[in-house]
Design a protein around this motif. Structure first.
Motif, PDB file in Angstrom:
ATOM      1  N   ARG A  90      70.467 -50.037  19.808  1.00 32.61           N
ATOM      2  CA  ARG A  90      71.119 -50.971  20.329  1.00 32.61           C
ATOM      3  C   ARG A  90      71.287 -51.365  21.825  1.00 32.61           C
ATOM      4  O   ARG A  90      71.143 -50.025  22.060  1.00 32.61           O
ATOM      5  CB  ARG A  90      73.103 -50.956  19.687  1.00 32.61           C
ATOM      6  N   THR A  91      70.976 -52.564  22.329  1.00 34.07           N
ATOM      7  CA  THR A  91      71.403 -53.101  23.339  1.00 34.07           C
ATOM      8  C   THR A  91      72.615 -52.290  24.291  1.00 34.07           C
ATOM      9  O   THR A  91      74.105 -52.263  23.443  1.00 34.07           O
ATOM     10  CB  THR A  91      71.414 -54.300  23.862  1.00 34.07           C
ATOM     11  N   GLU A  92      72.556 -51.186  25.261  1.00 30.81           N
ATOM     12  CA  GLU A  92      73.617 -50.714  26.233  1.00 30.81           C
ATOM     13  C   GLU A  92      73.889 -49.486  24.748  1.00 30.81           C
ATOM     14  O   GLU A  92      75.360 -49.441  24.960  1.00 30.81           O
ATOM     15  CB  GLU A  92      74.407 -51.463  27.431  1.00 30.81           C
ATOM     16  N   LYS A 131      79.309 -57.460  33.166  1.00 32.70           N
ATOM     17  CA  LYS A 131      78.374 -55.748  33.060  1.00 32.70           C
ATOM     18  C   LYS A 131      78.199 -54.642  32.724  1.00 32.70           C
ATOM     19  O   LYS A 131      77.396 -54.141  31.825  1.00 32.70           O
ATOM     20  CB  LYS A 131      77.608 -55.987  34.337  1.00 32.70           C
ATOM     21  N   LEU A 137      80.508 -51.034  30.957  1.00 27.96           N
ATOM     22  CA  LEU A 137      81.460 -50.812  29.496  1.00 27.96           C
ATOM     23  C   LEU A 137      82.997 -51.139  29.959  1.00 27.96           C
ATOM     24  O   LEU A 137      83.929 -51.334  29.115  1.00 27.96           O
ATOM     25  CB  LEU A 137      80.800 -49.859  28.572  1.00 27.96           C
ATOM     26  N   LEU A 191      80.936 -55.649  23.040  1.00 31.36           N
ATOM     27  CA  LEU A 191      80.088 -55.364  22.615  1.00 31.36           C
ATOM     28  C   LEU A 191      79.239 -55.871  24.182  1.00 31.36           C
ATOM     29  O   LEU A 191      79.317 -56.850  25.265  1.00 31.36           O
ATOM     30  CB  LEU A 191      79.003 -56.261  21.489  1.00 31.36           C
ATOM     31  N   PRO A 192      77.903 -55.695  24.914  1.00 30.98           N
ATOM     32  CA  PRO A 192      76.803 -55.774  25.574  1.00 30.98           C
ATOM     33  C   PRO A 192      76.914 -57.334  26.299  1.00 30.98           C
ATOM     34  O   PRO A 192      76.979 -57.571  27.138  1.00 30.98           O
ATOM     35  CB  PRO A 192      75.832 -55.036  25.556  1.00 30.98           C
ATOM     36  N   ASN A 193      76.790 -58.314  25.270  1.00 38.35           N
ATOM     37  CA  ASN A 193      76.163 -59.144  25.538  1.00 38.35           C
ATOM     38  C   ASN A 193      77.139 -60.404  25.288  1.00 38.35           C
ATOM     39  O   ASN A 193      77.356 -61.384  25.410  1.00 38.35           O
ATOM     40  CB  ASN A 193      74.993 -59.955  24.500  1.00 38.35           C
ATOM     41  N   ASN A 216      72.805 -58.036  18.765  1.00 34.64           N
ATOM     42  CA  ASN A 216      73.061 -56.441  19.976  1.00 34.64           C
ATOM     43  C   ASN A 216      74.502 -56.150  19.526  1.00 34.64           C
ATOM     44  O   ASN A 216      75.045 -56.220  20.295  1.00 34.64           O
ATOM     45  CB  ASN A 216      72.939 -57.774  21.187  1.00 34.64           C
ATOM     46  N   TYR A 217      74.838 -56.309  18.412  1.00 34.01           N
ATOM     47  CA  TYR A 217      75.952 -55.410  17.785  1.00 34.01           C
ATOM     48  C   TYR A 217      75.558 -54.005  16.833  1.00 34.01           C
ATOM     49  O   TYR A 217      74.305 -53.981  16.436  1.00 34.01           O
ATOM     50  CB  TYR A 217      76.739 -56.773  17.214  1.00 34.01           C
TER      51      TYR A 217
END
Ligand code: SF4
Ligand code: SF4
Ligand code: SF4
Ligand code: SF4
Ligand code: SF4
Lengths: 252, 313
Positions: A209-211, B251, B253, B237-239, A160-161
């Motif tokens: 990638r995610t989002e 949740k 950005l 980063l999203p996670n 996820n990067y």
């Protein structure tokens, strides 16, 4: 206990991702202690019927019979994994320009030829897919990681990067900062940024990638180049993604 | 007495040191010096099933990192402090203790008692076109200063240079008052939301700012087949703030991007009494979206001052 059975099948593509598996050499033999590859057209005569623990699908089906075969493997397999960008994104077969195809059909096969092929789509357009191993071609380190996770009973995981992490680790200055297009920020890592290190842009073959913040990237790209170029970058690998259709295309 | 190194002998000096140490020339690095103590991706230990033994990476030789900028030296002092708390980070100090840091400044340095030296074991300060003054700060520095290429002089020619390009001069000044920075950043989240709304539309969430920052130190851990691997993570980063149940504390950005400021300027002030930023300018230089944290902080400051003046009247 018998070892889990694995099949590897291929549709329209260049077979490069299977070559990556073969190129694992000793590592492949090591991994094979934990499973049996019972059907692999490219490299072995052995061909057992299902059910299979897992099937790796390389390429994407573009004829009715290929679609049937894909469905057969789905029915017979506990897990279906896409192998490489042709399977996961329609990849290279997805770049084909329709108009040119019409022209070349006639030239190559004659006026009477009835085309059978459909437009290439990612395999998840036809069957449920459990995990996609992205890349054009897939990376060896990534394959080992995938097989290890699978054998350890873990769900294989996406990174996820962005490619940018690997790009910075490789010591590259940034193309976007230098006003050259790049899709690295929205693309999943895993390739060690080979294209950027080699002097090219990232075209996104590892998938989104995610989002990903595609709109923000479009703003940057619009300041660097024209819409035609932006289209060219995105359609190399990403034209069959929902995000392309919904976010990129209406802005071109 | 002042120790001086001739510019044209820098390479000889390094070559001599190279007989005893591994030399890393950091002058053209994109990534900050943290990479040498806390690598971007590292197997921190492996487990051998047969011998049932755990093995960790072995650091074979003392090493010298040459050519660090003054902000990087300052950042290293701070990073050492961070890595000591709450527990010493074994893997970081395993390397850090073997390292000698040599700074290189093309500008005159403000010396004690007026200023504190930024950090490192030795700094080479340019004093004229052909020479560098050698400043030794530590015992390690003294050790490497015993070289035939460093010559002692009573009188040296020190040319007055105009201050070179400080990457973020305004931010550098603002950092002198970390309490104020902490206050305005904390205030901005609710009271200056437009700033964060605008930034979340521009930021790609790629994490580059974090990777290139000498004072970001987040990592994630992944257990592989009989090994444990840690790798730099980034709060954009999203996670980053996702936990195993699947719940994500950040949740959007917008929250993630704000966290990068919150941690550097608010939380860091609470925990260490200073901001985790040395105004090195890298985050701006390498941000593909051209985001400039100095400008962001100036904007927040202006909005805060407006808010205060309205509140007073
Ligand atoms: S060149 Fe591309 S992949 Fe590399 S850091 Fe810049 S945007 Fe990311
Ligand atoms: S840099 Fe981009 S296009 Fe190249 S291999 Fe990596 S993901 Fe694919
Ligand atoms: S480098 Fe720029 S675009 Fe990337 S996460 Fe940081 S602020 Fe956002
Ligand atoms: S200027 Fe940016 S990169 Fe440099 S220390 Fe501050 S936050 Fe980190
Ligand atoms: S700013 Fe973000 S990435 Fe950097 S140390 Fe803080 S939480 Fe970690």
């Amino acid at each position: 206990m018998s070892k889990p059975k694995i099949a590897i099948c291929d549709f329209t593509d260049c077979e490069g991702c299977q070559v990556q598996i073969i190129s694992l050499r000793e590592k492949l033999l090591d991994l094979e202690k934990h499973f049996d590859i019972v059907d692999w057209r490219l490299v072995q005569a052995k061909k057992e019927k299902g059910p299979y623990f897992a099937t790796l699908v390389e390429g994407t089906p573009i004829t009715p019979s290929e679609i049937e075969t894909l469905k057969y493997f789905r029915e017979q397999s506990k897990y279906i994994f896409g192998l490489g960008s042709c399977a996961s994104l329609a990849g290279i077969p997805g770049i084909i320009s329709k108009e040119n195809r019409e022209k070349w059909y006639k030239i190559i096969y004659g006026a009477g030829y009835k085309p059978q092929g459909i437009d290439a789509l990612p395999i998840q357009a036809f069957v449920k897919v459990d995990f996609l191993i992205h890349g054009c071609p897939v990376g060896q380190e990534q394959l080992v990681r995938f097989f290890e996770e699978l054998m350890a009973g873990q769900t294989p995981s996406y990174r996820n990067y962005s490619v940018c992490f690997e790009c910075k680790v490789e010591g590259n200055p940034c193309r976007l900062v230098e006003k050259k297009p790049c899709l690295g920020p929205i693309t999943q890592a895993g390739c060690k940024a080979v294209c950027v290190s080699g002097g090219s842009a990232c075209y996104g073959c590892f998938g989104l990638r995610t989002e990903p913040n595609i709109r923000a990237l479009l703003t940057i790209l619009n300041n660097i180049t024209d819409k035609k170029e932006i289209e060219r970058y995105f359609t190399m690998f990403l034209s069959r993604t929902e995000e392309y259709q919904k976010i990129v295309k209406p802005n071109l | 007495m002042v120790q001086v190194l001739e510019k044209k002998q820098i390479n000889d000096f390094l070559a001599e040191l190279g007989k005893k140490f591994e030399i890393i020339d950091a002058r053209n690095d994109i990534l900050p010096p943290k990479q040498y103590f806390f690598p971007p991706k590292e197997e921190i230990f492996t487990f051998d099933k047969k011998s049932a033994r755990v093995s960790i990476p072995k650091i074979k030789k003392d090493f010298i990192i040459f050519g660090l900028s003054l902000p990087d030296l300052e950042a290293m002092v701070q990073l050492d402090e961070i890595m000591r708390k709450p527990q010493e980070d074994f893997f970081y100090f395993q390397r850090r203790n073997r390292a000698y840091l040599i700074g290189l400044s093309e500008d005159p340095i403000c010396l004690p008692p007026v200023c504190a030296l930024p950090g490192g074991d030795m700094i080479l300060e340019k004093i004229n076109e052909g020479q560098y003054r050698v400043l030794t700060l530590t015992d390690k520095g003294k050790k490497i200063a015993k070289s035939r290429f460093l010559k002692s002089f009573k009188n040296i020619e020190i040319k007055k240079y105009p201050d070179g390009l400080v990457p973020m001069p305004t931010l550098k000044k603002m950092l002198l008052d970390p309490e104020y920075l902490s206050d305005i950043v904390a205030w901005s989240w609710k009271n200056d939301a437009k700033i964060w709304d605008d930034l979340k539309d521009i930021c790609l969430g790629c994490g580059i700012c974090t990777y290139v920052c000498p004072l970001c130190y987040c990592f994630s851990v992944e257990d592989r087949n009989a090994s444990r691997c840690r790798q730099w993570d980034a709060c954009t980063l999203p996670n980053f703030a996702k936990i195993s149940s699947g719940f994500n504390f950040h949740k959007t950005l917008k929250e993630r991007y704000y966290n990068w400021f919150f941690h550097k300027f608010v939380r860091a002030y609470k925990e260490y009494g200073k901001s985790q930023c040395v105004a090195c300018g890298r985050c701006k230089k390498y941000c593909p979206a051209g985001i400039d944290i100095e400008k962001v902080l100036i904007n927040i400051k202006e909005d805060y001052e407006k808010y205060l003046s309205v509140a007073k009247s």
